[in-house]
Design a protein around this motif. Structure first.
Motif, PDB file in Angstrom:
ATOM      1  N   VAL A 220       0.836  -1.198   0.000  1.00 58.89           N
ATOM      2  CA  VAL A 220       0.000   0.000   0.000  1.00 58.89           C
ATOM      3  C   VAL A 220       0.875   1.253   0.000  1.00 58.89           C
ATOM      4  O   VAL A 220       1.839   1.357   0.778  1.00 58.89           O
ATOM      5  CB  VAL A 220      -0.947   0.022   1.218  1.00 58.89           C
ATOM      6  CG1 VAL A 220      -1.841   1.261   1.188  1.00 58.89           C
ATOM      7  CG2 VAL A 220      -1.800  -1.246   1.259  1.00 58.89           C
ATOM      8  N   ASP A 221       0.522   2.194  -0.892  1.00 62.53           N
ATOM      9  CA  ASP A 221       1.166   3.510  -0.992  1.00 62.53           C
ATOM     10  C   ASP A 221       2.691   3.396  -1.049  1.00 62.53           C
ATOM     11  O   ASP A 221       3.199   2.691  -1.902  1.00 62.53           O
ATOM     12  CB  ASP A 221       0.666   4.428   0.127  1.00 62.53           C
ATOM     13  CG  ASP A 221      -0.767   4.897  -0.159  1.00 62.53           C
ATOM     14  OD1 ASP A 221      -1.022   5.353  -1.277  1.00 62.53           O
ATOM     15  OD2 ASP A 221      -1.636   4.773   0.711  1.00 62.53           O
ATOM     16  N   PHE A 265       3.551   8.377  -7.789  1.00 60.77           N
ATOM     17  CA  PHE A 265       2.734   7.970  -6.654  1.00 60.77           C
ATOM     18  C   PHE A 265       3.651   7.921  -5.437  1.00 60.77           C
ATOM     19  O   PHE A 265       4.876   7.920  -5.585  1.00 60.77           O
ATOM     20  CB  PHE A 265       2.100   6.597  -6.896  1.00 60.77           C
ATOM     21  CG  PHE A 265       1.119   6.566  -8.027  1.00 60.77           C
ATOM     22  CD1 PHE A 265      -0.208   6.890  -7.819  1.00 60.77           C
ATOM     23  CD2 PHE A 265       1.508   6.213  -9.309  1.00 60.77           C
ATOM     24  CE1 PHE A 265      -1.127   6.884  -8.856  1.00 60.77           C
ATOM     25  CE2 PHE A 265       0.607   6.193 -10.363  1.00 60.77           C
ATOM     26  CZ  PHE A 265      -0.714   6.526 -10.129  1.00 60.77           C
ATOM     27  N   PRO A 266       3.094   7.892  -4.233  1.00 63.66           N
ATOM     28  CA  PRO A 266       3.963   7.806  -3.058  1.00 63.66           C
ATOM     29  C   PRO A 266       4.949   6.642  -3.180  1.00 63.66           C
ATOM     30  O   PRO A 266       4.553   5.505  -3.438  1.00 63.66           O
ATOM     31  CB  PRO A 266       2.967   7.569  -1.912  1.00 63.66           C
ATOM     32  CG  PRO A 266       1.715   8.231  -2.369  1.00 63.66           C
ATOM     33  CD  PRO A 266       1.661   7.980  -3.851  1.00 63.66           C
ATOM     34  N   LYS A 327       2.188  18.894  -7.327  1.00 67.46           N
ATOM     35  CA  LYS A 327       1.198  18.035  -6.674  1.00 67.46           C
ATOM     36  C   LYS A 327       1.842  17.262  -5.533  1.00 67.46           C
ATOM     37  O   LYS A 327       3.003  16.854  -5.611  1.00 67.46           O
ATOM     38  CB  LYS A 327       0.614  17.058  -7.697  1.00 67.46           C
ATOM     39  CG  LYS A 327      -0.597  16.280  -7.167  1.00 67.46           C
ATOM     40  CD  LYS A 327      -0.353  14.784  -7.225  1.00 67.46           C
ATOM     41  CE  LYS A 327      -1.587  14.057  -6.693  1.00 67.46           C
ATOM     42  NZ  LYS A 327      -1.969  12.910  -7.480  1.00 67.46           N
ATOM     43  N   ALA A 328       1.064  17.085  -4.461  1.00 64.69           N
ATOM     44  CA  ALA A 328       1.533  16.312  -3.316  1.00 64.69           C
ATOM     45  C   ALA A 328       0.410  15.398  -2.843  1.00 64.69           C
ATOM     46  O   ALA A 328      -0.735  15.509  -3.272  1.00 64.69           O
ATOM     47  CB  ALA A 328       1.974  17.242  -2.189  1.00 64.69           C
ATOM     48  N   PHE A 329       0.748  14.492  -1.936  1.00 63.50           N
ATOM     49  CA  PHE A 329      -0.221  13.559  -1.358  1.00 63.50           C
ATOM     50  C   PHE A 329      -0.349  13.803   0.142  1.00 63.50           C
ATOM     51  O   PHE A 329       0.656  13.890   0.848  1.00 63.50           O
ATOM     52  CB  PHE A 329       0.226  12.111  -1.575  1.00 63.50           C
ATOM     53  CG  PHE A 329       0.156  11.648  -3.000  1.00 63.50           C
ATOM     54  CD1 PHE A 329      -0.961  10.981  -3.475  1.00 63.50           C
ATOM     55  CD2 PHE A 329       1.205  11.878  -3.877  1.00 63.50           C
ATOM     56  CE1 PHE A 329      -1.039  10.548  -4.790  1.00 63.50           C
ATOM     57  CE2 PHE A 329       1.148  11.447  -5.194  1.00 63.50           C
ATOM     58  CZ  PHE A 329       0.024  10.782  -5.653  1.00 63.50           C
ATOM     59  N   GLN A 355      -1.283   9.010   6.831  1.00 65.84           N
ATOM     60  CA  GLN A 355      -0.822  10.340   6.434  1.00 65.84           C
ATOM     61  C   GLN A 355       0.512  10.108   5.736  1.00 65.84           C
ATOM     62  O   GLN A 355       1.513   9.786   6.369  1.00 65.84           O
ATOM     63  CB  GLN A 355      -0.638  11.241   7.651  1.00 65.84           C
ATOM     64  CG  GLN A 355      -0.148  12.636   7.306  1.00 65.84           C
ATOM     65  CD  GLN A 355       0.056  13.497   8.536  1.00 65.84           C
ATOM     66  OE1 GLN A 355      -0.739  13.438   9.487  1.00 65.84           O
ATOM     67  NE2 GLN A 355       1.113  14.307   8.527  1.00 65.84           N
ATOM     68  N   VAL A 356       0.520  10.230   4.406  1.00 65.61           N
ATOM     69  CA  VAL A 356       1.686   9.780   3.644  1.00 65.61           C
ATOM     70  C   VAL A 356       2.782  10.831   3.523  1.00 65.61           C
ATOM     71  O   VAL A 356       3.876  10.531   3.061  1.00 65.61           O
ATOM     72  CB  VAL A 356       1.269   9.289   2.236  1.00 65.61           C
ATOM     73  CG1 VAL A 356       0.300   8.129   2.331  1.00 65.61           C
ATOM     74  CG2 VAL A 356       0.671  10.425   1.419  1.00 65.61           C
ATOM     75  N   THR A 357       2.493  12.079   3.915  1.00 67.30           N
ATOM     76  CA  THR A 357       3.495  13.147   3.846  1.00 67.30           C
ATOM     77  C   THR A 357       3.491  13.928   5.152  1.00 67.30           C
ATOM     78  O   THR A 357       2.428  14.267   5.675  1.00 67.30           O
ATOM     79  CB  THR A 357       3.198  14.119   2.684  1.00 67.30           C
ATOM     80  OG1 THR A 357       3.060  13.382   1.475  1.00 67.30           O
ATOM     81  CG2 THR A 357       4.320  15.137   2.517  1.00 67.30           C
TER      82      THR A 357
END
Length: 529
Positions: A220-221, A265-266, A327-329, A355-357
């Motif tokens: 995932v991510d 993508f992340p 763009k960010a995630f 929370q990916v960032t």
């Protein structure tokens, strides 16, 4: 009187009349000047929805050099008709601006079109059958790549390595979910990537494991980078072919402009988007192979490069390529159980999403990007993630001051009570989509709130009117990325990008929205079929 005669006589008659009426001038020069000011195409006898609130409907428009000269009734646009002008009589057919898809991963999508296609698969058996068919064409050791699967279509259970191990023991497999935030690897792929029971989750990602600690094959991510790092890089030729393939598909759907958020993508390399700009888009532009217009967003980690490019070239690299922003995630996705919520997932009570960032890093990067007048778009799906991004945008405005910046939240999918009002108050654009490049289907769904495959509406109170749905795919989409000066409506001076629909009147169109377009025009030239 001479002008009227010139307008309607044949080419041979025009040349003769020019000599008779204007003996003091060079006849060839006079004819050249007249041809230069004549329309290339006049669309007539049409039902034109302009998406321009100052003039919502028209019946004709004149086009020259790829842009709209005039729009209105035929008598108001016929003056430029002359030598070489082609007239397109549409017999009442509905015409509207070319659709703008506000959120795509264009080259990734084009690559996927040439791989294992799992979109629409509704059972484990069908899933495995698709993979088995793909393995037949591979030599041992060659990667099998694909994706588009949606576990909701077969009841919600997530796939695992046991679904595909027996049929792919000699080939590593990686199959991404439809949202791009999760993927399935077979055991051989996990082995190549060095993923074992002892491998820890990377920051902003999850290696899904059984209760015994065994990897299920799902990543995932940012955990996806562990697999992506060992997959051979896609060649330049493959990426170019993917761009052309995706462009033709978009034109078939009536899409003439796309907002491309790239192959990022992340966990993925931030270099991919920049490589695609130079290797694919700039190449296609210089080679005359661009079929649709693209507006590009880049990973926010590279904001300083974007600023340099803006200062060097401006927003418009050519009539085909525009620079959007960064763009960010903020979080993951709902289908991957990684969208960030205030409450836990019903089927996973210890999971609130990811929370990916880091929010402090994201705030600083957004402040610097915004200070340099670069547009910022941030992916947020869960209610907590959306509130977090709105709070951050508010802080940026406090630091950098008020101006027209058009902050975007990509998806804005699940909102807490009262958050919708904040979007309006803060003038933040909610960039919401459906997954496929299919505007007509998206318009239908927005109006009915009945998702594809459903029988009943989901939250019917959120239905929107036809005019709002059409504008969301035209002028509002152009506004959302600062392209409304060139695109989004059929107005004088804008590019002549439009679609012709299989409806003979506005009543017919509005009462029964079609599922396809008859033709797509870019720069006033038919691009599909």
């Amino acid at each position: 009187m001479g002008k009227n005669l010139l307008t309607f006589l044949s080419a041979a008659g025009v040349a003769l009349l020019a000599i008779l009426l204007l003996p003091a001038l060079n006849p060839s020069r006079s004819l050249w000047k007249w041809r230069r000011t004549s329309a290339d195409l006049v669309v007539m006898n049409a039902t034109i929805y302009t998406s321009d609130p100052s003039f919502p409907f028209a019946e004709a428009m004149a086009i020259r050099n790829g842009r709209i000269l005039r729009v209105g009734n035929y008598s108001s646009v016929k003056d430029p008709v002359g030598y070489g002008t082609r007239e397109l009589n549409l017999n009442g057919k509905v015409v509207m601006p070319g659709f703008i898809d506000s959120h795509v991963h264009f080259i990734s999508g084009g690559l996927q079109m040439g791989r294992v296609e799992l979109r629409g698969v509704k059972s484990q058996d069908s899933f495995a059958k698709k993979v088995k068919e793909a393995v037949k064409d591979k030599v041992p050791g060659e990667w099998v790549l694909g994706g588009g699967w949606n576990n909701d279509l077969w009841g919600g259970d997530l796939p695992c390595t046991s679904w595909i191990n027996d049929i792919s023991s000699n080939n590593p497999v990686w199959l991404s979910r439809m949202d791009g935030h999760m993927g399935l690897a077979n055991s051989l792929a996990l082995k190549i990537a060095g993923i074992t029971n002892d491998t820890h989750d990377p920051v902003g990602g999850t290696i899904v494991k059984t209760n015994d600690g065994e990897p299920t094959g799902l990543l995932v991510d940012s955990a996806m980078k562990l697999i992506q790092a060992v997959i051979p890089e896609v060649s330049i030729l493959e990426r170019r072919e993917a761009m052309v393939r995706a462009s033709k598909y978009a034109l078939m759907r009536g899409v003439t402009t796309i907002i491309d958020f790239g192959r990022y993508f992340p966990g993925a390399s931030v270099d991919h988007v920049w490589q695609d700009l130079s290797d694919v888009y700039k190449w296609a532009d210089s080679a005359g192979k661009m079929l649709i217009r693209v507006c590009l967003f880049f990973p926010i980690q590279t904001w300083s490069q974007v600023v340099d490019l803006f200062q060097e070239r401006g927003r418009e690299l050519s009539q085909w390529i525009y620079l959007g922003g960064v763009k960010a995630f903020a979080d993951g996705s709902l289908g991957s159980n990684s969208a960030l919520f205030y409450e836990p997932y019903e089927d996973d009570p210890d999971n609130y999403g990811l929370q990916v960032t880091d929010i402090d890093w994201l705030l600083n990067a957004t402040l610097e990007s915004d200070k340099s007048r670069v547009q910022v778009a941030i992916h947020a799906i869960g209610d907590k993630a959306n509130d977090m991004v709105l709070d951050m945008f508010d802080s940026v405005v406090s630091f950098n001051g008020m101006r027209d910046r058009r902050f975007r939240i990509e998806h804005a999918q699940h909102l807490a009570q009262g958050t919708t009002t904040r979007f309006g108050q803060q003038k933040v654009i909610a960039s919401v989509q459906v997954v496929d490049i299919y505007p007509l289907e998206g318009i239908k769904t927005a109006m009915s709130r009945v998702p594809p495959g459903w029988d009943t509406a989901w939250i019917p109170s959120e239905r929107i009117a036809l005019d709002d749905a059409l504008k969301a795919h035209t002028i509002s989409a152009a506004y959302a990325c600062f392209l409304d000066h060139d695109l989004g409506s059929l107005s004088a001076g804008k590019y002549a990008d439009f679609v012709v629909l299989p409806a003979d009147s506005w009543d017919e169109f509005s009462n029964d929205l079609p599922s396809s377009v008859l033709a797509t025009y870019v720069n006033g030239v038919q691009a599909y079929p």
